[in-house]
Design a protein around this motif. Sequence first.
Motif, PDB file in Angstrom:
ATOM      1  N   GLU A 205      36.690  84.453  56.884  1.00 50.32           N
ATOM      2  CA  GLU A 205      35.496  83.626  56.667  1.00 50.32           C
ATOM      3  C   GLU A 205      35.132  82.830  57.909  1.00 50.32           C
ATOM      4  O   GLU A 205      33.950  82.656  58.222  1.00 50.32           O
ATOM      5  CB  GLU A 205      35.725  82.678  55.483  1.00 50.32           C
ATOM      6  N   GLU A 206      36.136  82.346  58.631  1.00 49.09           N
ATOM      7  CA  GLU A 206      35.872  81.595  59.864  1.00 49.09           C
ATOM      8  C   GLU A 206      35.232  82.481  60.923  1.00 49.09           C
ATOM      9  O   GLU A 206      34.558  81.991  61.832  1.00 49.09           O
ATOM     10  CB  GLU A 206      37.177  81.001  60.396  1.00 49.09           C
ATOM     11  N   MET A 207      35.475  83.795  60.821  1.00 58.84           N
ATOM     12  CA  MET A 207      34.922  84.747  61.783  1.00 58.84           C
ATOM     13  C   MET A 207      33.559  85.275  61.348  1.00 58.84           C
ATOM     14  O   MET A 207      32.946  86.081  62.058  1.00 58.84           O
ATOM     15  CB  MET A 207      35.887  85.934  61.946  1.00 58.84           C
ATOM     16  N   GLY A 208      33.097  84.880  60.153  1.00 58.95           N
ATOM     17  CA  GLY A 208      31.840  85.412  59.646  1.00 58.95           C
ATOM     18  C   GLY A 208      31.965  86.838  59.148  1.00 58.95           C
ATOM     19  O   GLY A 208      31.015  87.631  59.236  1.00 58.95           O
ATOM     20  N   THR A 209      33.141  87.166  58.605  1.00 64.96           N
ATOM     21  CA  THR A 209      33.364  88.510  58.093  1.00 64.96           C
ATOM     22  C   THR A 209      33.892  88.432  56.658  1.00 64.96           C
ATOM     23  O   THR A 209      34.375  87.389  56.209  1.00 64.96           O
ATOM     24  CB  THR A 209      34.368  89.292  58.962  1.00 64.96           C
ATOM     25  N   GLY A 210      33.788  89.546  55.947  1.00 61.26           N
ATOM     26  CA  GLY A 210      34.284  89.618  54.583  1.00 61.26           C
ATOM     27  C   GLY A 210      34.886  90.979  54.313  1.00 61.26           C
ATOM     28  O   GLY A 210      34.848  91.879  55.163  1.00 61.26           O
ATOM     29  N   PHE A 211      35.417  91.161  53.094  1.00 61.20           N
ATOM     30  CA  PHE A 211      36.034  92.440  52.721  1.00 61.20           C
ATOM     31  C   PHE A 211      35.519  92.902  51.374  1.00 61.20           C
ATOM     32  O   PHE A 211      35.325  92.111  50.447  1.00 61.20           O
ATOM     33  CB  PHE A 211      37.554  92.313  52.709  1.00 61.20           C
ATOM     34  N   TRP A 513      19.408  95.169  41.168  1.00 67.91           N
ATOM     35  CA  TRP A 513      19.382  95.245  42.630  1.00 67.91           C
ATOM     36  C   TRP A 513      18.104  95.871  43.182  1.00 67.91           C
ATOM     37  O   TRP A 513      17.905  95.892  44.404  1.00 67.91           O
ATOM     38  CB  TRP A 513      20.578  96.049  43.149  1.00 67.91           C
ATOM     39  N   GLY A 514      17.263  96.426  42.345  1.00 71.40           N
ATOM     40  CA  GLY A 514      16.018  97.025  42.805  1.00 71.40           C
ATOM     41  C   GLY A 514      16.238  98.175  43.773  1.00 71.40           C
ATOM     42  O   GLY A 514      15.483  98.340  44.745  1.00 71.40           O
ATOM     43  N   GLN A 515      17.251  98.995  43.512  1.00 65.56           N
ATOM     44  CA  GLN A 515      17.596 100.169  44.321  1.00 65.56           C
ATOM     45  C   GLN A 515      17.908  99.807  45.778  1.00 65.56           C
ATOM     46  O   GLN A 515      17.659 100.595  46.690  1.00 65.56           O
ATOM     47  CB  GLN A 515      16.493 101.229  44.245  1.00 65.56           C
ATOM     48  N   SER A 516      18.459  98.629  45.964  1.00 60.93           N
ATOM     49  CA  SER A 516      18.985  98.233  47.281  1.00 60.93           C
ATOM     50  C   SER A 516      20.512  98.256  47.202  1.00 60.93           C
ATOM     51  O   SER A 516      21.098  97.785  46.220  1.00 60.93           O
ATOM     52  CB  SER A 516      18.514  96.832  47.646  1.00 60.93           C
ATOM     53  N   ILE A 517      21.155  98.759  48.221  1.00 59.08           N
ATOM     54  CA  ILE A 517      22.612  98.829  48.226  1.00 59.08           C
ATOM     55  C   ILE A 517      23.243  97.520  48.689  1.00 59.08           C
ATOM     56  O   ILE A 517      24.421  97.237  48.390  1.00 59.08           O
ATOM     57  CB  ILE A 517      23.098  99.999  49.121  1.00 59.08           C
ATOM     58  N   ASP A 518      22.495  96.701  49.390  1.00 55.00           N
ATOM     59  CA  ASP A 518      23.095  95.521  50.015  1.00 55.00           C
ATOM     60  C   ASP A 518      23.799  94.579  49.028  1.00 55.00           C
ATOM     61  O   ASP A 518      24.856  94.016  49.365  1.00 55.00           O
ATOM     62  CB  ASP A 518      22.037  94.752  50.816  1.00 55.00           C
ATOM     63  N   PRO A 519      23.288  94.387  47.807  1.00 54.54           N
ATOM     64  CA  PRO A 519      23.978  93.459  46.898  1.00 54.54           C
ATOM     65  C   PRO A 519      25.410  93.863  46.538  1.00 54.54           C
ATOM     66  O   PRO A 519      26.177  93.023  46.060  1.00 54.54           O
ATOM     67  CB  PRO A 519      23.074  93.455  45.655  1.00 54.54           C
ATOM     68  N   VAL A 520      25.784  95.116  46.765  1.00 55.12           N
ATOM     69  CA  VAL A 520      27.156  95.523  46.448  1.00 55.12           C
ATOM     70  C   VAL A 520      28.169  94.773  47.310  1.00 55.12           C
ATOM     71  O   VAL A 520      29.311  94.533  46.897  1.00 55.12           O
ATOM     72  CB  VAL A 520      27.342  97.051  46.590  1.00 55.12           C
ATOM     73  N   PHE A 521      27.745  94.363  48.493  1.00 58.33           N
ATOM     74  CA  PHE A 521      28.652  93.640  49.385  1.00 58.33           C
ATOM     75  C   PHE A 521      28.974  92.243  48.854  1.00 58.33           C
ATOM     76  O   PHE A 521      29.999  91.669  49.205  1.00 58.33           O
ATOM     77  CB  PHE A 521      28.053  93.547  50.793  1.00 58.33           C
ATOM     78  N   GLU A 522      28.092  91.722  48.027  1.00 55.72           N
ATOM     79  CA  GLU A 522      28.380  90.448  47.357  1.00 55.72           C
ATOM     80  C   GLU A 522      29.089  90.687  46.029  1.00 55.72           C
ATOM     81  O   GLU A 522      30.027  89.972  45.666  1.00 55.72           O
ATOM     82  CB  GLU A 522      27.081  89.677  47.128  1.00 55.72           C
ATOM     83  N   GLU A 523      28.656  91.711  45.316  1.00 60.05           N
ATOM     84  CA  GLU A 523      29.224  92.015  44.001  1.00 60.05           C
ATOM     85  C   GLU A 523      30.727  92.302  44.080  1.00 60.05           C
ATOM     86  O   GLU A 523      31.506  91.864  43.226  1.00 60.05           O
ATOM     87  CB  GLU A 523      28.503  93.224  43.391  1.00 60.05           C
ATOM     88  N   LEU A 524      31.140  93.039  45.102  1.00 61.24           N
ATOM     89  CA  LEU A 524      32.533  93.474  45.219  1.00 61.24           C
ATOM     90  C   LEU A 524      33.256  92.800  46.385  1.00 61.24           C
ATOM     91  O   LEU A 524      34.241  93.319  46.911  1.00 61.24           O
ATOM     92  CB  LEU A 524      32.607  94.997  45.355  1.00 61.24           C
ATOM     93  N   LEU A 525      32.756  91.641  46.784  1.00 63.19           N
ATOM     94  CA  LEU A 525      33.397  90.865  47.849  1.00 63.19           C
ATOM     95  C   LEU A 525      34.709  90.268  47.335  1.00 63.19           C
ATOM     96  O   LEU A 525      34.756  89.719  46.234  1.00 63.19           O
ATOM     97  CB  LEU A 525      32.462  89.739  48.289  1.00 63.19           C
ATOM     98  N   TYR A 526      35.761  90.378  48.126  1.00 61.65           N
ATOM     99  CA  TYR A 526      37.029  89.722  47.760  1.00 61.65           C
ATOM    100  C   TYR A 526      36.912  88.217  47.989  1.00 61.65           C
ATOM    101  O   TYR A 526      36.307  87.777  48.946  1.00 61.65           O
ATOM    102  CB  TYR A 526      38.180  90.284  48.597  1.00 61.65           C
TER     103      TYR A 526
END
Length: 526
Positions: A205-211, A513-526
């Motif tokens: 998180e301090e690096m601005g990254t996620g998993f 999500w309106g056929q956008s893939i980007d929300p998956v990065f929030e949905e399945l974020l650790y």
Amino acid sequence: MALVSKAGLSYCIPTEISRCKSAQNVVIGMASSIDASKLKETSARFSSLSCNSSKTPQILSSESLSVGMKRGHRFVVAASPPTEDAVIATEPLTKEDLIAYLASGCKPKENWRIGTEHEKFGFENGTLRPMKYEQIAELLHGIAERFDWDKIMEGDTIIGLKQGMQSISLEPGGQFELSGAPVETLHQTCAEVNSHLYQVKAVAEEMGTGFLGIGFQPKWALKEIPIMPKGRYDIMRNYMPKVGSLGLDMMFRTCTVQVNLDFSSEADMIRKFRASLALQPIATALFANSPFTDGKPNGYLSMRSHIWTDTDNNRAGMLPFVFDDTFGFEQYVDYALDVPMYFVYRKKKYIDCTGMSFRDFLAGRLPCIPGELPNLNDWENHLTTIFPEVRLKRYLEMRGADGGPWRRLCALPAFWVGLLYDEDSLQSVLDMTADWTSEERQMLRNKVPRTGLKTPFRDGLLRHVAEEVLKLAKDGLERRGFKEVAFLNAVAEVVSTGITPAEQLLELYHGKWGQSIDPVFEELLY
């Protein structure tokens, strides 16, 4: 045969084994860090064991032989496997030695353990792009310094971390893998996962990254995935397109969760191998979590599982010979000897031996290093380059599940422990699957990645079989007496609704999500 070797799933356990050829063949130790007198003393101690003994020699954990260069209060560990430093062969290896290596994994039930491994995708929060190696290296250094892990180096390059029996490693595309310690209960393995995710998140998180916890890279094309600087991956990357169309996708764009489990004898190994192979497509369906490729639905519920069907069929698949009456350690060795090799590790370098035969290596006729004979580290390395749905080493690896969010990282080991570590549940699985044909098992393997629990099977759907299997897993956990059944809740939800995790994601994609893939990065974020 005498071994002083890196521990398997559980270690330092002498076991009753019927196969014994020589107690003097091989001694594995860290020759570069143990003086000659101690090494001779070790060798002499093992050579005094008779090959007529009913017990194999004790396998000593390399924790007691570990080598490193101390820097401050932390160790820097040389990249594994340091083959040329680690093995002294007093006689050439034989096929019997390779069989005995697998058999040395047998251990009494009180020493069975649970080893959970999982992989996840790192990404930049702003762009959602995969983390570059430089960012991953920063993350590894940060975790090591803040949480007291030892660094694993390949030359001057950091490629992983080690702390006790846990390790963190990098898959070819930067997938971040935790290989957990062998533990006794599911509470311990889930606590280990939670601790790891906390540590990773604190630094990331301090690096601005996620998993991201998913089975296949949902957004980015193969050409956009960074390549990790590990020698063996260069060899694999060049070889994969020669033997299948999806091997590079497997290397760079998949994540899994798996559990490694013990056996008490050759007969116990056979029973667990057959039960887990037959049910592996059910695990694939229950944990299916990879429905997107290049930002849109790919037509599969588990793209990760489908990818293995055209990665390299010489080293993947459902292994029908495991169900033959003659199957045992020897038959698995015969199979592994004929799986084409990837590499040999010598003088801190990976030598390309792709497509060559370990049988020829045993005879000193390997074209890439003519005259050279293998040691047990070579055999151990070779076994790690075989990728069936269930893999035998000195323990059994369940390999059918997609990576996912943290609840399912705990559910996967719970599922298999309930089925395989309880005698009644294991026998019930064997009875249930006894009349399944090889064709039916292969049909499930082929169809489940696309249709999941809705796959037709005999007079019903696979979901109906999964209901029965889930009950056996729950009953097995109940009888263990550790109050572990709640770890199956995530799986129970899938079985009760008949809707896989992938189908839930597809519903979100086409709706909220309106056929956008980007929300998956929030949905399945650790």
